[in-house]
Design an enzyme around this catalytic site. Structure first.
Site, mmCIF file in Angstrom:
data_model
loop_
_atom_site.group_PDB
_atom_site.id
_atom_site.type_symbol
_atom_site.label_atom_id
_atom_site.label_comp_id
_atom_site.label_asym_id
_atom_site.label_seq_id
_atom_site.Cartn_x
_atom_site.Cartn_y
_atom_site.Cartn_z
ATOM 1 N N GLY A 87 0.809 -1.230 0.000
ATOM 2 C CA GLY A 87 0.000 0.000 0.000
ATOM 3 C C GLY A 87 0.830 1.262 0.000
ATOM 4 O O GLY A 87 2.053 1.232 0.110
ATOM 5 N N GLY A 104 2.497 3.635 1.609
ATOM 6 C CA GLY A 104 3.014 3.838 2.964
ATOM 7 C C GLY A 104 3.449 5.266 3.185
ATOM 8 O O GLY A 104 3.554 5.746 4.311
ATOM 9 N N ARG A 105 3.750 5.951 2.112
ATOM 10 C CA ARG A 105 4.144 7.358 2.249
ATOM 11 C C ARG A 105 3.696 8.174 1.046
ATOM 12 O O ARG A 105 4.267 9.216 0.750
ATOM 13 C CB ARG A 105 5.644 7.473 2.417
ATOM 14 C CG ARG A 105 6.414 6.843 1.289
ATOM 15 C CD ARG A 105 7.784 7.383 1.293
ATOM 16 N NE ARG A 105 8.647 6.597 0.436
ATOM 17 C CZ ARG A 105 9.913 6.848 0.305
ATOM 18 N NH1 ARG A 105 10.455 7.829 0.962
ATOM 19 N NH2 ARG A 105 10.654 6.103 -0.492
ATOM 20 N N ARG A 121 3.487 14.124 -7.373
ATOM 21 C CA ARG A 121 3.578 13.388 -8.635
ATOM 22 C C ARG A 121 2.200 13.289 -9.267
ATOM 23 O O ARG A 121 1.185 13.337 -8.578
ATOM 24 C CB ARG A 121 4.093 11.958 -8.491
ATOM 25 C CG ARG A 121 4.716 11.531 -7.234
ATOM 26 C CD ARG A 121 5.270 10.146 -7.408
ATOM 27 N NE ARG A 121 4.444 9.118 -6.749
ATOM 28 C CZ ARG A 121 4.815 7.856 -6.634
ATOM 29 N NH1 ARG A 121 5.953 7.448 -7.164
ATOM 30 N NH2 ARG A 121 4.043 6.985 -6.017
ATOM 31 N N ASP A 131 4.472 -4.340 -7.116
ATOM 32 C CA ASP A 131 3.833 -3.130 -6.576
ATOM 33 C C ASP A 131 4.388 -1.872 -7.231
ATOM 34 O O ASP A 131 3.865 -0.781 -7.027
ATOM 35 C CB ASP A 131 4.010 -3.053 -5.049
ATOM 36 C CG ASP A 131 5.457 -3.219 -4.622
ATOM 37 O OD1 ASP A 131 6.042 -4.265 -4.927
ATOM 38 O OD2 ASP A 131 6.010 -2.297 -3.998
HETATM 39 P P1 AMP Z 1 9.221 0.926 -2.622
HETATM 40 O O1 AMP Z 1 10.272 -0.124 -2.592
HETATM 41 O O2 AMP Z 1 9.743 2.332 -2.449
HETATM 42 O O3 AMP Z 1 8.327 0.808 -3.811
HETATM 43 O O4 AMP Z 1 8.323 0.707 -1.331
HETATM 44 C C1 AMP Z 1 7.732 -0.513 -1.001
HETATM 45 C C2 AMP Z 1 6.688 -0.282 0.056
HETATM 46 O O5 AMP Z 1 7.265 0.346 1.212
HETATM 47 C C3 AMP Z 1 5.535 0.615 -0.365
HETATM 48 O O6 AMP Z 1 4.378 0.110 0.233
HETATM 49 C C4 AMP Z 1 5.919 1.950 0.212
HETATM 50 O O7 AMP Z 1 4.811 2.791 0.422
HETATM 51 C C5 AMP Z 1 6.581 1.549 1.516
HETATM 52 N N1 AMP Z 1 7.532 2.562 1.995
HETATM 53 C C6 AMP Z 1 8.741 2.878 1.482
HETATM 54 N N2 AMP Z 1 9.321 3.853 2.180
HETATM 55 C C7 AMP Z 1 8.468 4.190 3.177
HETATM 56 C C8 AMP Z 1 8.486 5.147 4.250
HETATM 57 N N3 AMP Z 1 9.515 5.966 4.448
HETATM 58 N N4 AMP Z 1 7.398 5.193 5.056
HETATM 59 C C9 AMP Z 1 6.355 4.368 4.875
HETATM 60 N N5 AMP Z 1 6.281 3.463 3.908
HETATM 61 C C10 AMP Z 1 7.316 3.356 3.063
HETATM 62 MG MG MG Z 2 6.762 1.454 -4.575
#
Ligand code: AMP
Ligand code: MG
Length: 518
Positions: free
Chosen positions: A100, A102-103, A192, A269
């Site tokens: 989901g 997350g940020r 974005r 994702d």
């Molecule tokens: P990513 O590898 O950046 O695509 O992130 C994978 C998952 O981790 C996604 O669900 C992001 O929303 C979550 N995520 C990455 N960085 C953060 C953060 N600093 N705070 C909360 N969720 C994060």
């Molecule tokens: Mg991502």
């Protein structure tokens, strides 16, 4: 600032019934309503004027306090309800369950010039999907996402866009190398923009939870708003939908291969259902041409997401999407046919793409061999991909020796006789092959230069802009932003950026390899 707000996503898809913003599993929902976090001292440091215009925002309005507050989450646009999306995913080949936004927080939908855009903030605070992290983003990764998404757009690669880059004024704790040396960095927020931020994982989550009802609602929504040319939802339409996602995914990855872009984290994702490049994390650009290169330190052992493996991973991810759609299609055969076609199309289109990079526009049965030979020699010694292909367009009968591409070699003085012979042999074959083409050298050069960029966002260039920005100097961000608006044009004043990665950047953090810490 008066925007033409729409609410289709939140009105037509199931919302999380729980309103509380606590970290948890969210069932039976495509999203949760959340509020962005207020920040200490917001400051917009760059705005994409092209993107603002697309949304119906004037240049003057982008300088307003209201604009700054909206794109940093400090003010919610009247009568809108921000939300975070629920999705799952396969990460590095393994099922990871619910992930989901997350940020990321979606602010609203805007319709302008008959186009529908979703506006989303990255780094605007916690959501129910934040798991163990803080929902924030740092300046370095935000600069990288901001510059690269607009650069990719101007390169002609399907991508999400960026509207603004801002400082939050808050400090964010990060352990860049995951070695126990956490430090505070400047917090930042990118706004974005995309017609949709739905990912393969948005569909996977309903299939994994045995929830075909919501799966169907989501697929029908996606077809209605983004694939309406496919017609009314039915099993037949779902198959066509999957076929088109498969084709778009392949097109996108072929663009990446053409320009030497390595995404770095092709988890499901991070795969857009519209075939857009999404989630610019530890991505990178090839300097030396190398099928085995990955920018992502987390992937250093298996190099799953290395340059040469991106087309295969696209297919692997499509298998996961096929599995997710199966419950509403209930027929394996058409899905398998489409997946098989991806492989057939890849061979065909990848050959055509490489032929066009070489200025070969008529078919010749030996082209595949000629191209494979080139790819082999390019990897014998470190040879800059961008410079090599760009300078190759100057090739002609009179100008057909190694000196033409000298600038592409990282250590020209020490190239062995053996490698030089290989090059000369290849040039001979290339010269013979070009004789079969009908274009003049000038016409060929024009076509090649429209495909082989002169300027790309080399990893060290971003890092220089980041280092300056961390000192409060944003001029290099703007200079690179302007440079990358015309990546295929000669820009004599900017010739310094048509250069190999400097030696100081070879092993510097941020310039060669990146971690996921962002
Ligand atoms: P990513 O590898 O950046 O695509 O992130 C994978 C998952 O981790 C996604 O669900 C992001 O929303 C979550 N995520 C990455 N960085 C953060 C953060 N600093 N705070 C909360 N969720 C994060
Ligand atoms: Mg991502």
């Amino acid at each position: 600032m008066k925007l033409n707000i729409k609410n289709a996503f939140i009105e037509e898809l199931p919302a999380d019934a729980i309103k509380e913003n606590s970290r948890r599993q969210v069932e039976n929902a495509a999203f949760s309503f959340v509020s962005p976090k207020k920040t200490a001292n917001p400051e917009a440091i760059h705005v994409s004027p092209e993107m603002a215009l697309e949304l119906g925002i004037s240049e003057k309005e982008t300088h307003s306090n209201f604009f700054k507050n909206v794109v940093t989450g400090n003010e919610v646009y009247p009568d809108t309800k921000p939300y975070a999306m629920c999705y799952a995913g396969h990460q590095f080949g393994n099922w990871a369950g619910q992930l989901g936004d997350g940020r990321a927080i979606n602010l609203f939908e805007v319709e302008h010039n008959s186009k529908n855009w979703k506006v989303q903030l990255k780094g605007a605070g916690e959501t129910p999907y934040s798991r163990t992290a803080d929902g924030l983003a740092v300046l370095r990764s935000s600069v990288r996402e901001y510059l690269c998404s607009e650069a990719m757009f101007h390169l002609g690669v399907p991508t999400t866009r960026a509207l603004s880059l801002s400082l939050s004024g808050d400090k964010v704790l990060r352990d860049v190398l995951y070695n126990g040396n956490a430090a505070y960095e400047k917090g930042a927020i990118v706004s974005r923009i995309s017609p949709s931020f739905l990912r393969f994982g948005s569909f996977e989550i309903f299939a994994a939870r045995n929830d075909p009802k919501n799966l169907k609602i989501l697929v029908d929504y996606t077809i209605r708003h983004h694939f309406s040319h496919l017609g009314k939802p039915s099993k037949e339409t779902y198959i066509h939908f999957f076929k088109e996602v498969s084709e778009r995914t392949l097109e996108m990855i072929l663009h990446w291969q053409r320009i030497g872009f390595v995404h770095g984290v092709m988890n499901t994702d991070n795969m857009s259902i519209l075939g857009l490049t999404i989630d610019y994390g530890p991505y990178g650009w090839l300097e030396g041409f190398d099928f085995g290169w990955t920018p992502n330190t987390t992937d250093i052992r298996n190099k799953r997401y290395r340059y040469g493996n991106q087309p295969n991973i696209g297919l692997w991810n499509l298998y996961q999407l096929a599995n997710a759609l199966y419950p509403i299609i209930e027929d394996v055969e058409p899905l398998e046919t489409i997946l098989h076609q991806y492989k057939v199309d890849f061979e065909k289109k990848s050959l055509r793409m490489m032929q066009s990079k070489l200025g070969l526009f008529l078919d010749d049965e030996n082209d595949l061999k000629l191209i494979q030979h080139l790819e082999d020699i390019l990897q014998l010694t470190e040879t800059d991909m961008t410079i090599f292909f760009r300078n190759l367009s100057n090739f002609s009968e009179e100008n057909s020796n190694l000196a033409l591409i000298k600038k592409a070699f990282y250590d020209f003085e020490n190239i062995s006789e053996e490698v030089k012979n290989q090059w000369n042999l290849w040039f001979q074959k290339y010269a013979d092959r070009l004789k079969k083409e009908s274009l003049s050298s000038e016409e060929r050069k024009k076509k090649m230069d429209a495909i082989n960029p002169k300027y790309v966002l080399r990893n060290y260039m971003s890092q220089l802009a980041i280092d300056a920005a961390n000192q409060g100097d944003y001029s290099l961000i703007d200079a690179l932003f302007q440079l990358l608006k015309k990546p295929y044009s000669e820009q004599p004043k900017n010739e310094k950026w048509f250069a190999k990665r400097p030696e100081w950047a070879r092993n510097k953090v941020g310039c060669s390899m990146l971690s996921c810490s962002s």
